[in-house]
Design an enzyme around this catalytic site. Sequence first.
Site, mmCIF file in Angstrom:
data_model
loop_
_atom_site.group_PDB
_atom_site.id
_atom_site.type_symbol
_atom_site.label_atom_id
_atom_site.label_comp_id
_atom_site.label_asym_id
_atom_site.label_seq_id
_atom_site.Cartn_x
_atom_site.Cartn_y
_atom_site.Cartn_z
ATOM 1 N N CYS A 107 0.873 -1.182 0.000
ATOM 2 C CA CYS A 107 0.000 0.000 0.000
ATOM 3 C C CYS A 107 0.908 1.229 0.000
ATOM 4 O O CYS A 107 1.997 1.177 -0.549
ATOM 5 C CB CYS A 107 -0.952 -0.034 1.196
ATOM 6 S SG CYS A 107 -0.124 0.022 2.803
ATOM 7 N N ARG A 108 0.497 2.289 0.624
ATOM 8 C CA ARG A 108 1.316 3.502 0.660
ATOM 9 C C ARG A 108 2.442 3.382 1.684
ATOM 10 O O ARG A 108 3.591 3.682 1.390
ATOM 11 C CB ARG A 108 0.445 4.716 0.965
ATOM 12 C CG ARG A 108 1.183 6.027 0.965
ATOM 13 C CD ARG A 108 0.224 7.212 1.095
ATOM 14 N NE ARG A 108 0.966 8.440 1.162
ATOM 15 C CZ ARG A 108 1.314 9.041 2.294
ATOM 16 N NH1 ARG A 108 0.977 8.523 3.459
ATOM 17 N NH2 ARG A 108 2.000 10.166 2.269
#
Length: 113
Positions: A69-70
Amino acid sequence: MPVAVREIDTTALAAATRDGAVVVDVREAHEYVEGHVPCATLVPLSAIGRHARDLRRQAHGNRPVYLICRTGVRSANAARILEVAGVDAVSVAGGTQAWKAAGLPVVTGSHAC
């Protein structure tokens, strides 16, 4: 009891991608198109449980599915969901931010590869 999450760093993910690893980006579509790991498939966290069977099949049932993800928070949550569903799941510590900071390649747009 919470499910333990395995994590790897971006160096290990880069090596795994060279070996054809299944990589799933669990961010939202607008984040994915701004830049993602080459060949990572987009499956937002909100939909990850519905894709467990397909992901297990893509990994041939015996290889891990790498989640990114981020920053690593959503991918850890996705890994927990998939582990409960019987998928060997691994979260990428530091996420796409760490991947980019390491100078690793990024693909923009909606295509995976």
